[in-house]
Design a protein around this motif. Structure first.
Motif, PDB file in Angstrom:
ATOM      1  N   MET A  42      12.115  12.217   1.935  1.00  0.00           N
ATOM      2  CA  MET A  42      12.096  13.675   1.802  1.00  0.00           C
ATOM      3  C   MET A  42      11.052  14.173   0.799  1.00  0.00           C
ATOM      4  SD  MET A  42      13.994  14.924   3.925  1.00  0.00           S
ATOM      5  CE  MET A  42      15.464  14.861   4.882  1.00  0.00           C
ATOM      6  N   GLU A  43       9.937  13.489   0.769  1.00  0.00           N
ATOM      7  CA  GLU A  43       8.789  13.907  -0.047  1.00  0.00           C
ATOM      8  C   GLU A  43       7.526  13.397   0.626  1.00  0.00           C
ATOM      9  OE1 GLU A  43       8.501  10.247  -3.231  1.00  0.00           O
ATOM     10  OE2 GLU A  43       9.630  12.022  -3.799  1.00  0.00           O
ATOM     11  N   LEU A  44       6.423  14.070   0.361  1.00  0.00           N
ATOM     12  CA  LEU A  44       5.163  13.657   0.971  1.00  0.00           C
ATOM     13  C   LEU A  44       4.565  12.498   0.194  1.00  0.00           C
ATOM     14  CD1 LEU A  44       3.524  17.103   1.770  1.00  0.00           C
ATOM     15  CD2 LEU A  44       4.663  15.540   3.338  1.00  0.00           C
ATOM     16  N   PRO A  45       4.032  11.514   0.916  1.00  0.00           N
ATOM     17  CA  PRO A  45       3.375  10.395   0.241  1.00  0.00           C
ATOM     18  C   PRO A  45       2.130  10.862  -0.510  1.00  0.00           C
ATOM     19  CG  PRO A  45       3.855   9.850   2.517  1.00  0.00           C
ATOM     20  CD  PRO A  45       4.137  11.298   2.348  1.00  0.00           C
ATOM     21  N   GLU A  46       1.678  10.035  -1.428  1.00  0.00           N
ATOM     22  CA  GLU A  46       0.515  10.389  -2.244  1.00  0.00           C
ATOM     23  C   GLU A  46      -0.751  10.524  -1.398  1.00  0.00           C
ATOM     24  OE1 GLU A  46      -2.041   8.452  -5.904  1.00  0.00           O
ATOM     25  OE2 GLU A  46       0.017   7.830  -5.588  1.00  0.00           O
ATOM     26  N   HIS A  47      -0.930   9.605  -0.469  1.00  0.00           N
ATOM     27  CA  HIS A  47      -2.110   9.637   0.410  1.00  0.00           C
ATOM     28  C   HIS A  47      -1.678   9.995   1.824  1.00  0.00           C
ATOM     29  CE1 HIS A  47      -4.548   7.913  -2.725  1.00  0.00           C
ATOM     30  NE2 HIS A  47      -3.649   6.947  -2.888  1.00  0.00           N
ATOM     31  N   GLY A  48      -2.511  10.750   2.503  1.00  0.00           N
ATOM     32  CA  GLY A  48      -2.214  11.161   3.865  1.00  0.00           C
ATOM     33  C   GLY A  48      -2.511  10.070   4.870  1.00  0.00           C
ATOM     34  N   PRO A  49      -2.190  10.325   6.136  1.00  0.00           N
ATOM     35  CA  PRO A  49      -2.405   9.306   7.161  1.00  0.00           C
ATOM     36  C   PRO A  49      -3.877   9.024   7.424  1.00  0.00           C
ATOM     37  CG  PRO A  49      -1.654  11.356   8.146  1.00  0.00           C
ATOM     38  CD  PRO A  49      -1.548  11.521   6.663  1.00  0.00           C
ATOM     39  N   ILE A  50      -4.732  10.014   7.250  1.00  0.00           N
ATOM     40  CA  ILE A  50      -6.165   9.785   7.470  1.00  0.00           C
ATOM     41  C   ILE A  50      -6.718   8.863   6.392  1.00  0.00           C
ATOM     42  CG2 ILE A  50      -8.430  10.901   7.533  1.00  0.00           C
ATOM     43  CD1 ILE A  50      -7.076  13.274   8.882  1.00  0.00           C
ATOM     44  N   ALA A  51      -6.274   9.046   5.158  1.00  0.00           N
ATOM     45  CA  ALA A  51      -6.722   8.168   4.069  1.00  0.00           C
ATOM     46  C   ALA A  51      -6.252   6.734   4.294  1.00  0.00           C
ATOM     47  CB  ALA A  51      -6.219   8.690   2.734  1.00  0.00           C
ATOM     48  N   LYS A  52      -5.030   6.584   4.796  1.00  0.00           N
ATOM     49  CA  LYS A  52      -4.518   5.239   5.074  1.00  0.00           C
ATOM     50  C   LYS A  52      -5.307   4.572   6.195  1.00  0.00           C
ATOM     51  CE  LYS A  52       0.083   4.595   3.808  1.00  0.00           C
ATOM     52  NZ  LYS A  52       1.437   4.345   4.237  1.00  0.00           N
ATOM     53  N   ALA A  53      -5.580   5.305   7.258  1.00  0.00           N
ATOM     54  CA  ALA A  53      -6.344   4.745   8.372  1.00  0.00           C
ATOM     55  C   ALA A  53      -7.769   4.418   7.939  1.00  0.00           C
ATOM     56  CB  ALA A  53      -6.357   5.721   9.554  1.00  0.00           C
ATOM     57  N   TRP A  54      -8.352   5.275   7.115  1.00  0.00           N
ATOM     58  CA  TRP A  54      -9.701   5.043   6.598  1.00  0.00           C
ATOM     59  C   TRP A  54      -9.737   3.758   5.761  1.00  0.00           C
ATOM     60  CZ3 TRP A  54     -13.922   8.055   7.744  1.00  0.00           C
ATOM     61  CH2 TRP A  54     -15.087   7.784   7.031  1.00  0.00           C
ATOM     62  N   THR A  55      -8.724   3.580   4.920  1.00  0.00           N
ATOM     63  CA  THR A  55      -8.653   2.387   4.091  1.00  0.00           C
ATOM     64  C   THR A  55      -8.500   1.135   4.943  1.00  0.00           C
ATOM     65  OG1 THR A  55      -7.650   3.667   2.316  1.00  0.00           O
ATOM     66  CG2 THR A  55      -7.386   1.286   2.206  1.00  0.00           C
ATOM     67  N   GLN A  56      -7.658   1.196   5.952  1.00  0.00           N
ATOM     68  CA  GLN A  56      -7.482   0.048   6.832  1.00  0.00           C
ATOM     69  C   GLN A  56      -8.783  -0.295   7.561  1.00  0.00           C
ATOM     70  OE1 GLN A  56      -4.895  -2.044   7.153  1.00  0.00           O
ATOM     71  NE2 GLN A  56      -4.025  -0.917   5.435  1.00  0.00           N
ATOM     72  N   ALA A  57      -9.506   0.713   8.014  1.00  0.00           N
ATOM     73  CA  ALA A  57     -10.782   0.467   8.689  1.00  0.00           C
ATOM     74  C   ALA A  57     -11.797  -0.130   7.725  1.00  0.00           C
ATOM     75  CB  ALA A  57     -11.317   1.759   9.295  1.00  0.00           C
ATOM     76  N   ARG A  58     -11.779   0.330   6.459  1.00  0.00           N
ATOM     77  CA  ARG A  58     -12.688  -0.227   5.450  1.00  0.00           C
ATOM     78  C   ARG A  58     -12.363  -1.686   5.137  1.00  0.00           C
ATOM     79  NH1 ARG A  58     -12.648   2.767   0.222  1.00  0.00           N
ATOM     80  NH2 ARG A  58     -14.125   1.146  -0.290  1.00  0.00           N
ATOM     81  N   ILE A  59     -11.103  -2.075   5.286  1.00  0.00           N
ATOM     82  CA  ILE A  59     -10.700  -3.452   5.022  1.00  0.00           C
ATOM     83  C   ILE A  59     -11.014  -4.353   6.219  1.00  0.00           C
ATOM     84  CG2 ILE A  59      -8.691  -4.949   4.666  1.00  0.00           C
ATOM     85  CD1 ILE A  59      -7.467  -2.619   3.040  1.00  0.00           C
ATOM     86  N   ILE A  60     -10.729  -3.893   7.417  1.00  0.00           N
ATOM     87  CA  ILE A  60     -10.833  -4.729   8.617  1.00  0.00           C
ATOM     88  C   ILE A  60     -12.275  -4.919   9.080  1.00  0.00           C
ATOM     89  CG2 ILE A  60     -10.191  -4.867  11.062  1.00  0.00           C
ATOM     90  CD1 ILE A  60      -7.607  -3.371  10.274  1.00  0.00           C
ATOM     91  N   THR A  61     -13.086  -3.864   9.056  1.00  0.00           N
ATOM     92  CA  THR A  61     -14.441  -3.935   9.608  1.00  0.00           C
ATOM     93  C   THR A  61     -15.318  -4.998   8.952  1.00  0.00           C
ATOM     94  OG1 THR A  61     -14.269  -1.588  10.174  1.00  0.00           O
ATOM     95  CG2 THR A  61     -16.460  -2.573  10.257  1.00  0.00           C
ATOM     96  N   PRO A  62     -15.361  -5.127   7.626  1.00  0.00           N
ATOM     97  CA  PRO A  62     -16.191  -6.188   7.048  1.00  0.00           C
ATOM     98  C   PRO A  62     -15.732  -7.594   7.438  1.00  0.00           C
ATOM     99  CG  PRO A  62     -15.698  -4.575   5.374  1.00  0.00           C
ATOM    100  CD  PRO A  62     -14.865  -4.230   6.573  1.00  0.00           C
ATOM    101  N   HIS A  63     -14.436  -7.761   7.693  1.00  0.00           N
ATOM    102  CA  HIS A  63     -13.943  -9.065   8.132  1.00  0.00           C
ATOM    103  C   HIS A  63     -14.533  -9.447   9.479  1.00  0.00           C
ATOM    104  CE1 HIS A  63     -11.153  -9.963   4.932  1.00  0.00           C
ATOM    105  NE2 HIS A  63     -10.669  -8.724   4.998  1.00  0.00           N
ATOM    106  N   ILE A  64     -14.759  -8.490  10.327  1.00  0.00           N
ATOM    107  CA  ILE A  64     -15.360  -8.770  11.634  1.00  0.00           C
ATOM    108  C   ILE A  64     -16.792  -9.260  11.467  1.00  0.00           C
ATOM    109  CG2 ILE A  64     -16.146  -7.698  13.787  1.00  0.00           C
ATOM    110  CD1 ILE A  64     -13.683  -5.884  13.594  1.00  0.00           C
ATOM    111  N   PHE A  65     -17.537  -8.632  10.562  1.00  0.00           N
ATOM    112  CA  PHE A  65     -18.943  -8.991  10.393  1.00  0.00           C
ATOM    113  C   PHE A  65     -19.140 -10.253   9.556  1.00  0.00           C
ATOM    114  CE2 PHE A  65     -19.355  -4.710  11.882  1.00  0.00           C
ATOM    115  CZ  PHE A  65     -20.488  -4.777  12.666  1.00  0.00           C
ATOM    116  N   ASN A  66     -18.148 -10.628   8.767  1.00  0.00           N
ATOM    117  CA  ASN A  66     -18.247 -11.860   7.989  1.00  0.00           C
ATOM    118  C   ASN A  66     -17.770 -13.081   8.750  1.00  0.00           C
ATOM    119  OD1 ASN A  66     -19.329 -10.587   5.770  1.00  0.00           O
ATOM    120  ND2 ASN A  66     -17.337 -10.228   4.822  1.00  0.00           N
ATOM    121  N   ALA A  67     -17.147 -12.866   9.889  1.00  0.00           N
ATOM    122  CA  ALA A  67     -16.631 -13.996  10.678  1.00  0.00           C
ATOM    123  C   ALA A  67     -17.733 -14.710  11.412  1.00  0.00           C
ATOM    124  CB  ALA A  67     -15.596 -13.493  11.664  1.00  0.00           C
TER     125      ALA A  67
END
Length: 74
Positions: free
Chosen positions: A49-74
């Motif tokens: 019953m409270e809003l999280p500190e970061h919104g869903p766009i920030a979470k998705a952006w962070t996940q994309a920032r984490i996953i994408t370099p793993h693809i290029f380093n493989a």
């Protein structure tokens, strides 16, 4: 006779992927993680019953920032 070939700088080939390809993968991963980020954000907000500190766009952006370099380093 003087050897002038040793004075020239050595050109090294770049081993990095082009930026366009990185941004394309980043965009695809961002779009793929966005629905799940929205779902988890809504469930968190409903449960606590409270809003999280970061919104869903920030979470998705962070996940994309984490996953994408793993693809290029493989």
């Amino acid at each position: 006779m003087t050897d002038f070939t040793t004075d020239a700088p050595i050109a090294r080939a770049r081993h990095t992927a082009p930026k366009r390809e990185y941004y394309a993968y980043f965009a695809l991963i961002f779009v793929a993680t966005l629905p799940l980020a929205i779902l988890t954000w809504v469930l968190f907000a409903a449960r606590r019953m409270e809003l999280p500190e970061h919104g869903p766009i920030a979470k998705a952006w962070t996940q994309a920032r984490i996953i994408t370099p793993h693809i290029f380093n493989a």
